[in-house]
Every structure is written in structure tokens, then in C-alpha cells.
Write a protein that holds these residues in place. Structure first.
Motif, short mmCIF file in Angstrom:
data_model
loop_
_atom_site.label_atom_id
_atom_site.label_comp_id
_atom_site.label_asym_id
_atom_site.label_seq_id
_atom_site.Cartn_x
_atom_site.Cartn_y
_atom_site.Cartn_z
N SER B 202 1.77 -9.32 11.94
CA SER B 202 2.89 -8.64 11.29
C SER B 202 3.66 -9.82 11.77
N ARG B 203 4.28 -9.91 13.18
CA ARG B 203 5.65 -10.57 13.54
C ARG B 203 5.24 -12.32 11.98
N GLU B 206 5.75 -11.85 8.54
CA GLU B 206 7.16 -11.03 8.08
C GLU B 206 8.35 -13.00 7.96
N PRO B 247 4.51 -7.95 3.38
CA PRO B 247 4.32 -7.94 4.23
C PRO B 247 2.65 -6.62 4.74
N ALA B 248 3.66 -5.64 4.84
CA ALA B 248 2.89 -4.42 5.32
C ALA B 248 1.57 -4.71 4.45
N ALA B 251 -0.72 -6.67 5.75
CA ALA B 251 -1.48 -6.82 6.95
C ALA B 251 -2.04 -5.74 6.68
#
Lengths: 196, 443
Positions: B202-203, B206, B247-248, B251
Motif C-alpha cells: 500500500s505504501r 501510494e 491505491p485502495a 490493493a
């Protein structure tokens, strides 16, 4: 928490957020009839080996644009696709054609998925391949008609978890949402009031 | 030397057609590599590179040091290249194509004077005209008065001459590098838990999505490479139903595949890249219910497509053909948009279509009774015929039997079927002379 929807007043409306079954030679026509009555994207899960395809130019108005055809290979993938589509909220109606009879576990899983996504499911099954977990089961047969311009369908509700069963003969031309019930004098075959 | 001459000298000559696309790609790669010598490197024609090395040579110990270093490295790579350093672009171009070397500062005219005039990037006709009047070398041109030269051979020659001698400026126009959508993360200690990988992902997502947003692009495929401490790698790749940079949501699509990764003794490097991207204009996200529905539908198509393949998630599109099989297309939903369906034709079409299945025991035209799929049908009403002719410009094996007369048959038993007959089939081709087939079912 399980939200119970009120039983629909129109006998031909499928209860929302549940999975239903249809069998018989007219099951695909029944599925399209239901597709017309559901607003929103439609998903038709069709195993890749099934030769019968919906023909775009023959579909009822407004159905072809909304229809997504998913063609998985194998029963496991098919059930996974149906469950995933049922869990997805924007889908209005999921039509699926499983090859084998559903196990009680699989049928129950689909019901839970439909409740989670508030989506209606309709399984087009082979004759006698129904699952006990289904909400309603319809036997759909096209019927011959005396008049030239009527296309009769005899749809009988054989199983209903939340209401009475019955047989309806109606005239639906496969294009518009309008239907005409054809009244037919008949004798009652089923006991009054008690759902099976 | 022409190919015929070469073949005459060496009959066993192995030849291979030039692959211009791959050559251009190789040159582009070489251009990136040449960035180690100069900030501005441009491709020069199909076979050259031009670098502006102003202020650079002292890092390599002078111009000759730089050129030796370049030649040695290219030699090591297996490339036989010629290089030249000169004060102007035109002079360097000319010299590099005629032996190479270094032209000292302020000695341009002497340095390239001995080269033929064709080295000046002039067209064939001008070069020929110059040769006819005896001007074979650049040194012959330098001292001539410019005005008669321009009048006789055109302004192009004078321009090229001035550019080579430095009277006319010509900068190196280096093209911009295509943005690279890839990020990575190296970890001081190996990780192995699924949650840790997802947190790292997730980092990275982003950062990747910020980069995509900066270039107004959306990812179509995202690849996660995980390096184990024992130098093994695991790779997880997902596809997206439409260009995306949220991103979410990306993921969430990785979660299932990351679960199945074998982390071995631990993972110490994560590398995330978007190999396929498409333009995606900034748009309002998550606002209206319609947007949210579209997003949820795209998520469903992505997750189904990642499991069973994007070529199995289809959509019906209309096609301009009267042939029933070709009147619609099944197109991948991820790579098409819904199209409005043209107005219904006057003649009815079935709701279900399948490959033609022959009927047996058909009697009459249209058949009064027939057998199909082991069932006996009696015709109640027949509508037709509707004649459809094959499209002669396609050779479709299914339509080699010629014309088809389609009938809508309502049967006594209920089903309303779409039958057709092939009247052009000769009788010897089918002994029973029953050319009746079922191809569809009406509602």
C-alpha cells in the motif's frame, strides 16, 4: 442481521436479495423477462461450452446494453463468479446456468452472497436439478396459442419459501416489459394457503 | 554492394530482413545508456546518436579520454561504432560518418575540409551538381563567395555549410524520456507475513498512483515483484477492467494473489510497476451514486477477469451484418464500451442463438412435423420465409451451403423455433434431401 424483504405483491416479481431457480424449455425467456424488470447492470454467467448464446438483436429493449456475459470454464469457477457477482452491489440481476445440481452448501452460500450484495440471482437449471436452498422455483414452458399474434408462456411456481405456489399463463412478446395475463379456468391442484 | 552482387561472391550468404522497429528500440536503449556522458543526448537519424558534451570532457580526462572511454565501452558491448568530437553538430556528424576523430577548437574548417561534400547532409541532387562543377571536398566550398553558391545550388547547401562551420547555431534537441511507472522498496530486515507485504504494497501503491496522477495516466496492469533473501523472486500481476489509479481499490485486487506467494526465508525487496498504462484524465471520484456504481462494476469485472481471464468477461456489441452469427460480437468488457443497439428490424429475431442443428423426419416446406433433439414437433403456424444470402466477401464454412430461407415455426408443443432451409444444396450432397436446421429459439 438478516433483513427480510416484504413479499412482492406482483406474483411474477422475484424477491430481492435472494436466489431463485427456473427450469424448463422457457427458462431463458423467463430470465430475460426478469432482466427487463430489473434496472441496472445484468450479469449472465454462461459456461464456456454452452452453445446457446443470447442474440443481441432479439433481446428485449434495454437489456443488451446492460448485459455482461461471463463465460467461466468449470463448475468451481462458475460458482465463484456467481457468488462474486451477487456480492457486488450495483448488479441488479445475476443469471447463471450451472451444469450440475447445487449442493446445499453451495446454494446456501449463494443466498448469503445475495443478501450481502442485495442482488437478485436466478439460476437456470436442468429439470429436476434444483437445490433446497432456493427461494422459489419456476417451471417455465412456452405454450402454443390459438391466436396468431400471441406468444404464450406457462410459468408455474413449484416451490415458494414465502408464499403460495401457482400457475400463470401469460402473453409476453419478448420485447417490451408489458405482459398480459391470460385467465384460464382451472381446478385448484394445490392445498390452500400452506407453502411447501 | 547490392544483394545480388554479394550473393554472386558468396553463394552461402545468410541474409535476414531488417527489423526497423527493433533497431529503433535498440537505438533508444543506447541513447538512454549514453546519458552517462552528457545530459543532452538525441538520436541522429536511424543509426546515430548526438550528444552535447559541453562542460563534460574534464570528468573523463579531456576529449580524447572521453572518446576512448566511449569506444572501449561500446567495444565491450560488441558494438562497432565510430565516434567524432567537433565544435558543431554538423562537423561531428560529418566526421563520425567518415572515419571519426576529434576536431580541435577553432580548427573546424581544417578538420573537416578533407571530407567529401556528401558529408554535409545535402541531398543527392545538390551533391551531384557540386561534383559536376568539380567541387568534391568541403575545403573547396569554404572559400567560395556565398551569394553565387546559394543562387546556384540553393539555400540548403549554404545552411548546412554554415551549420558545419559554426556560423549558424544548431542545438542538440534531446527528446524527453518516457515516464517510468515503477517504484521499489528495499527492507533492512526480511518480512514474511501477508499483512506486512500488504502494508508495504500500500505504501508503494501510494507512490505509484501519485506518479500516475502526475502524468495523468491510469494503470491497466500492475505487477508486484517480491525478492526473497535467497535471491529467488515471486511475481504477482493483476489486470484492471479500466484505467485506474486508486491505491485502495488496486490493493484489494492484490490481496488474493499475495496470499498464495511463497515467502521462503523472507522477502527483502518489493518492486511495483505498471507495465501497461492508459491516459486517464482527472475526474471526480466517489461523488455521485452513478460514479460509485461504475467503480463497483469495474471492480467486479477486474476481480472476475483476474481469476478466469479478461477474455472471458464479455459484452454484446452490435455489428453491421445481416448474417445472424455475425450480427453481434462478444467483446471483452474491459476493452470495450457499451454501444447503443440499433433500432429493431421489422422481422423478429430469436432471443437465443446456437449453431445450426439438423432436424430429422421433416415433411413439406415448411415442415408440418419434424424431430429435433429427440422430440417430435408439429407445426402450428409458420411465418416466412426470410431469405438471407451469404456474404460472398467472407469465406465462412458454415455458409458454404448458400442461401438460407428462415422460418419462424410455432409448434403445437410450445417452443417457437427459428428454422432454416438451404435451397441451393444439391440433392446428391444430402441423400435424404432434408436441408432443415434449427438455429434459434424465440421468446
Amino acid at each position: 442481521m438478516l433483513l427480510r424483504d416484504a413479499t412482492p405483491s406482483d406474483p411474477l416479481t422475484l424477491l430481492r436479495a435472494r436466489v431463485h431457480e427456473a427450469e424448463g424449455r422457457g427458462r431463458r425467456a423467463f430470465a430475460l423477462f426478469q432482466a427487463v424488470r430489473h434496472q441496472g447492470p445484468l450479469v449472465w454467467v454462461l459456461p464456456s461450452h454452452v452453445p446457446e448464446l443470447p442474440m443481441l438483436r432479439g433481446l428485449p429493449e434495454g437489456v443488451g446494453e446492460r448485459l455482461h456475459v461471463i463465460r467461466p470454464e468449470g463448475e468451481v469457477d462458475l460458482l465463484w463468479c456467481v457468488e462474486e457477482a451477487l456480492r457486488s452491489a450495483p448488479i441488479a440481476l445475476v443469471i447463471a446456468e450451472p451444469d450440475k445440481p447445487l449442493s446445499l452448501t453451495a446454494g446456501r452460500r449463494l443466498q448469503l452472497a445475495a443478501e450481502a450484495g442485495r442482488t437478485t440471482g436466478l439460476l437456470l437449471i436442468r429439470a429436476g436439478a434444483g437445490s433446497n436452498a432456493t427461494e422459489t422455483r419456476w417451471n417455465c414452458e412456452p405454450a402454443a396459442s390459438a391466436a396468431a399474434d400471441s406468444t404464450l408462456h406457462r410459468w408455474s411456481l413449484n416451490k415458494n419459501k414465502r408464499g403460495t405456489i401457482g400457475i400463470w399463463t401469460l402473453n409476453w412478446n419478448g420485447a417490451s416489459p408489458a405482459v398480459h395475463m391470460v385467465s384460464e379456468a382451472r381446478q385448484r391442484h394445490e392445498p390452500q394457503g400452506s407453502p411447501r | 554492394m547490392s544483394l545480388a552482387d554479394a550473393r554472386a561472391i558468396c553463394p552461402d550468404l545468410a541474409t535476414r530482413p531488417a527489423d526497423l522497429a527493433r533497431e529503433a528500440a535498440a537505438l533508444a536503449n543506447l541513447r538512454r545508456w549514453a546519458g552517462r556522458y552528457a545530459p543532452m543526448v538525441a538520436t541522429d537519424g536511424v543509426d546515430g546518436l548526438m550528444a552535447d558534451i559541453s562542460g563534460v570532457p574534464h570528468l573523463f580526462g579531456g576529449e580524447s579520454g572521453l572518446r576512448d572511454d566511449l569506444q572501449a565501452r561500446l567495444e565491450k558491448m560488441g558494438l562497432h561504432a565510430t565516434s567524432a568530437i567537433a565544435g558543431t553538430r554538423g562537423a561531428a556528424h560529418a566526421l563520425a560518418r567518415h572515419g571519426g576523430g576529434i576536431v580541435a577548437d577553432g580548427r573546424l574548417a581544417q578538420g573537416i575540409g578533407h571530407l567529401p561534400v556528401t558529408a554535409l547532409r545535402v541531398d543527392h541532387d545538390t551533391a551531384e551538381a557540386l561534383a559536376r562543377v568539380g567541387l568534391a571536398r568541403i575545403a573547396d566550398l569554404v572559400h567560395l563567395p556565398r551569394a553565387p553558391l546559394a543562387r546556384r545550388f540553393g539555400a540548403g547547401l549554404v545552411l548546412r555549410l554554415d551549420q558545419a562551420l559554426g556560423a549558424q547555431a544548431e542545438p542538440v534537441a534531446a527528446e524527453q524520456d518516457a515516464p517510468h511507472f515503477g517504484v521499489r522498496m528495499t527492507l533492512p530486515e526480511p518480512i514474511g507475513k501477508q499483512e506486512d507485504v500488504m502494508a508495504g504494497l500500500s505504501r508503494l501503491l501510494e507512490r505509484l498512483c501519485a506518479k500516475l496522477a502526475q502524468h495523468r495516466m491510469g494503470a491497466r496492469r500492475v505487477r508486484l515483484e517480491l525478492r526473497r533473501v535467497d535471491r529467488g523472486t515471486a511475481q504477482v500481476e493483476i489486470g484492471l477492467a479500466r484505467p485506474m489509479r486508486d491505491p485502495a481499490r488496486i490493493a484489494a485486487l492484490f490481496a488474493k494473489d499475495v496470499e498464495g506467494v511463497d515467502s521462503g526465508f523472507g522477502l527483502d525487496e518489493l518492486r511495483l510497476s505498471a507495465p501497461v498504462t492508459e491516459p486517464l484524465a482527472p475526474e471526480q471520484i466517489g461523488g455521485s451514486p452513478t460514479t460509485r456504481h461504475d467503480d463497483a462494476l469495474a471492480d467486479l469485472l477486474s476481480s472476475v477477469g483476474n481469476r478466469i481471464g479478461f477474455d472471458r468477461v464479455l459484452r454484446l456489441l452490435p455489428a453491421a451484418s445481416l448474417i445472424p452469427e455475425r450480427s453481434f460480437l462478444l467483446a471483452p468488457a474491459a476493452y470495450s464500451t457499451p454501444e447503443p443497439i440499433p433500432h429493431r428490424t421489422r422481422v423478429a429475431r430469436p432471443i437465443i442463438l446456437f449453431p445450426p442443428e439438423p432436424v430429422t423426419a421433416a415433411s413439406g416446406t415448411p415442415p408440418a412435423s419434424f424431430r429435433w433433439r429427440r422430440m417430435r414437433f408439429t407445426t402450428l403456424r409458420a411465418t416466412g420465409p426470410e431469405r438471407i444470402t451469404p456474404e460472398w466477401w467472407f469465406d465462412d464454412p458454415a455458409w458454404r451451403s448458400g442461401l438460407r430461407d428462415y422460418w419462424r415455426i410455432e409448434t403445437q408443443e410450445g417452443p417457437r423455433l427459428w428454422l432454416f432451409q438451404t435451397p441451393q444444396t444439391p440433392s446428391w450432397a444430402s441423400p435424404e434431401a432434408q436441408n432443415w436446421y434449427v438455429q434459434g429459439e424465440f421468446a
